[in-house]
Design a protein around this motif. Structure first.
Motif, short mmCIF file in Angstrom:
data_model
loop_
_atom_site.label_atom_id
_atom_site.label_comp_id
_atom_site.label_asym_id
_atom_site.label_seq_id
_atom_site.Cartn_x
_atom_site.Cartn_y
_atom_site.Cartn_z
N LYS A 296 11.36 -38.20 2.79
CA LYS A 296 10.53 -39.28 2.28
C LYS A 296 11.42 -40.47 1.98
O LYS A 296 12.46 -40.32 1.34
N ASP A 297 11.04 -41.64 2.46
CA ASP A 297 11.69 -42.89 2.06
C ASP A 297 10.61 -43.96 2.00
O ASP A 297 9.43 -43.66 2.07
N GLU A 298 11.01 -45.22 1.87
CA GLU A 298 10.00 -46.27 1.68
C GLU A 298 9.15 -46.55 2.90
O GLU A 298 8.12 -47.21 2.81
N ASN A 299 9.52 -46.01 4.07
CA ASN A 299 8.77 -46.28 5.29
C ASN A 299 8.20 -45.04 5.96
O ASN A 299 7.47 -45.16 6.94
N LEU A 300 8.55 -43.84 5.49
CA LEU A 300 8.20 -42.64 6.24
C LEU A 300 8.04 -41.45 5.31
O LEU A 300 8.84 -41.24 4.40
N ILE A 301 6.99 -40.67 5.55
CA ILE A 301 6.85 -39.35 4.95
C ILE A 301 6.85 -38.38 6.12
O ILE A 301 6.02 -38.50 7.02
#
Length: 128
Positions: free
Chosen positions: A116-121
């Motif tokens: 998980k990051d700010e652009n993708l789960i």
């Protein structure tokens, strides 16, 4: 190709719920809609997510419904569609929070968050 029906066990059902669908619902109606889907073994994806209060209530209601043989709980991951820095000064000053965020909710025994990051789960979904 087999017909896809709500009791079909050949795969994992994903319910994509638009912001427009959730817009007219009260908080408890949203929570019930989500939990009913997850209890049926579906992965629920919300286009616009829940408010922090609604997320807290969802977790609270989930905890009361957990039973070892029937319902193991939920896995929930959220990320915002816009950064807090893009909010106006007045919005940040008044503490208003942007609720436009994508939220993925699924049965705890079927979904595992891999990244998980700010652009993708990125999640691994099993059939049970």
């Amino acid at each position: 190709m087999p017909e896809v029906t709500p009791g079909n066990t050949d795969g994992v059902q994903i319910d994509l719920i638009s912001g427009a669908r959730m817009e007219g619902l009260a908080s408890m109606e949203k929570i019930r809609l989500i939990l009913d889907g997850v209890r049926d073994g579906n992965i629920v994806i919300l286009e616009e997510g829940l408010s922090p209060d609604e997320e807290s209530k969802l977790i609270e209601v989930t905890m009361t419904e957990i039973s070892p043989d029937e319902f193991n709980g939920i896995e929930i991951e959220t990320y915002p569609q816009s950064k807090a820095g893009s909010q106006g000064f007045l919005g940040r000053l008044m503490g208003s929070e942007e609720t436009k965020k994508l939220t993925v909710i699924g049965p705890a025994n079927q979904i595992e968050t891999l990244h998980k990051d700010e652009n993708l789960i990125s999640a691994l979904v099993s059939r049970r």
